[in-house]
Design a protein around this motif. Structure first.
Motif, PDB file in Angstrom:
ATOM      1  N   HIS A   1     -36.467 -40.605  57.535  1.00  0.00           N
ATOM      2  CA  HIS A   1     -37.491 -39.882  56.779  1.00  0.00           C
ATOM      3  C   HIS A   1     -38.556 -39.418  57.771  1.00  0.00           C
ATOM      4  O   HIS A   1     -39.172 -40.244  58.446  1.00  0.00           O
ATOM      5  CB  HIS A   1     -38.137 -40.795  55.731  1.00  0.00           C
TER       6      HIS A   1
ATOM      7  N   SER B   1     -42.085 -37.415  58.180  1.00  0.00           N
ATOM      8  CA  SER B   1     -43.204 -36.955  57.363  1.00  0.00           C
ATOM      9  C   SER B   1     -43.363 -35.441  57.469  1.00  0.00           C
ATOM     10  O   SER B   1     -43.245 -34.866  58.552  1.00  0.00           O
ATOM     11  CB  SER B   1     -44.492 -37.640  57.811  1.00  0.00           C
TER      12      SER B   1
ATOM     13  N   HIS C   1     -46.183 -34.071  55.816  1.00  0.00           N
ATOM     14  CA  HIS C   1     -47.513 -33.898  55.230  1.00  0.00           C
ATOM     15  C   HIS C   1     -48.455 -33.195  56.220  1.00  0.00           C
ATOM     16  O   HIS C   1     -48.529 -33.589  57.383  1.00  0.00           O
ATOM     17  CB  HIS C   1     -48.080 -35.270  54.855  1.00  0.00           C
TER      18      HIS C   1
ATOM     19  N   TYR D   1     -47.882 -45.649  53.212  1.00  0.00           N
ATOM     20  CA  TYR D   1     -47.802 -45.064  51.868  1.00  0.00           C
ATOM     21  C   TYR D   1     -46.430 -44.422  51.654  1.00  0.00           C
ATOM     22  O   TYR D   1     -45.811 -44.580  50.600  1.00  0.00           O
ATOM     23  CB  TYR D   1     -48.923 -44.035  51.701  1.00  0.00           C
ATOM     24  N   GLU D   2     -45.933 -43.715  52.681  1.00  0.00           N
ATOM     25  CA  GLU D   2     -44.627 -43.050  52.549  1.00  0.00           C
ATOM     26  C   GLU D   2     -43.486 -44.077  52.541  1.00  0.00           C
ATOM     27  O   GLU D   2     -42.543 -43.953  51.768  1.00  0.00           O
ATOM     28  CB  GLU D   2     -44.435 -42.045  53.689  1.00  0.00           C
TER      29      GLU D   2
ATOM     30  N   GLU E   1     -42.459 -46.228  49.274  1.00  0.00           N
ATOM     31  CA  GLU E   1     -42.199 -45.454  48.047  1.00  0.00           C
ATOM     32  C   GLU E   1     -41.199 -46.129  47.119  1.00  0.00           C
ATOM     33  O   GLU E   1     -41.214 -45.874  45.911  1.00  0.00           O
ATOM     34  CB  GLU E   1     -41.706 -44.038  48.417  1.00  0.00           C
TER      35      GLU E   1
ATOM     36  N   TYR F   1     -38.759 -44.545  58.954  1.00  0.00           N
ATOM     37  CA  TYR F   1     -39.837 -43.610  58.611  1.00  0.00           C
ATOM     38  C   TYR F   1     -40.600 -43.272  59.884  1.00  0.00           C
ATOM     39  O   TYR F   1     -41.082 -44.169  60.575  1.00  0.00           O
ATOM     40  CB  TYR F   1     -40.802 -44.237  57.588  1.00  0.00           C
TER      41      TYR F   1
END
Ligand SMILES: O=P(O)(O)OC[C@H]1O[C@H](OP(=O)(O)OP(=O)(O)O)[C@H](O)[C@@H]1O
Ligand SMILES: O=c1cc[nH]c(=O)[nH]1
Ligand SMILES: [Mg+2]
Length: 237
Positions: A34, A36, A38, A71-72, A75, A208
């Motif tokens: 994953h 990010s 953002h 935070y990611e 999930e 992540y």
């Protein structure tokens, strides 16, 4: 494949010299990775990479990025439900089911773990010291305070830099001996080489990261990268 073979005659080869590396495109399709997307993350990453950023600001940014990644990466956490009373009436409440563990890979993982704790304040912190030998690029374990009593639903191994993947692979091997139901890896920057090696060694682990960079240089540093994440956090140049 990128070939970094530029050996100088008569000199011992640099650790990544001549070692083929996958490209970004080759690893972008890996499952369980994953990255990010953002815009706030991209903004903070630019300040983090900047060579003019001082150690206090660098450490603050690692913590802030750690909170965004936490935070990611949380999930999919499992929840318990219960009935609670608001000042007006009863309603269904949700609490994280089971403990959350964070394993900072010392030293550079410390700032990331602090960011994690700003999102999940009661996360247990399991310290693990690994130091990369800069000649062989092998990780050496020098500190281990992992508890033996396990009551976690998940543990996150956190370390800003995934370069050859050796440190992350060893950290997850060590954590796997604790029989934790789920393990994740959280990093700031990965090189395609390390990402592929980590996925091959631990295909069951979600990864992540904030950014996927181009490659490793002959010394095993991520480029464009940000330099040495431990030294830049703690001012030990
Ligand atoms: O993927 P790898 O090739 O194993 O490299 C990555 C490792 O190297 C860095 O740690 P370092 O050994 O510099 O220790 P430090 O955190 O104390 O600076 C980094 O924080 C990772 O732990
Ligand atoms: O680029 C890199 C590679 C390993 N460790 C770091 O801190 N930076
Ligand atoms: Mg370092």
């Amino acid at each position: 494949m990128i070939d970094t073979n530029k050996s100088q005659e008569g000199q011992p080869p640099l650790p990544m010299q001549g070692i083929p590396q996958p490209t970004r495109d080759e690893v972008l399709k890996l499952p369980r990775v994953h990255i990010s997307s953002h815009p706030v993350m991209a903004h903070k990453m630019t300040a983090l990479r900047d060579n003019n950023t001082t150690p206090p600001d660098f450490y603050r940014l690692v913590k802030e990025i750690g909170a965004l990644l936490a935070y990611e990466a949380t999930e999919n956490l499992a929840l318990d439900t219960s009935t609670i009373e608001t000042p007006l009436q009863a309603t269904t409440g949700y609490r994280l089911a089971g403990g959350i563990g964070v394993t900072p890979i010392l030293r550079a993982g410390l700032g990331l773990a602090e960011g994690f704790r700003e999102v999940i304040s009661d996360a247990q912190v399991w310290h693990l010291g690994l130091r990369r030998d800069e000649r062989t690029l092998r990780a050496l374990e020098y500190y281990n305070r992992l508890p033996h009593q396990i009551d976690l639903q998940v543990c996150y191994a956190v370390d800003p830099m995934l370069a050859t993947g050796g440190s992350a692979i060893d950290a997850l091997n060590i954590l796997k001996r604790r029989n934790i139901p789920r393990l994740c890896y959280v990093g700031i920057i990965a090189a395609p080489y390390g990402l592929l090696k980590l996925t091959q060694a631990h295909p069951d682990v979600d990864i992540y990261i904030a950014a996927l960079d181009e490659s490793l240089n002959d010394y095993g540093y991520i480029v464009p990268g940000l330099g040495d994440a431990g030294d830049r956090q703690f001012g030990t140049f």
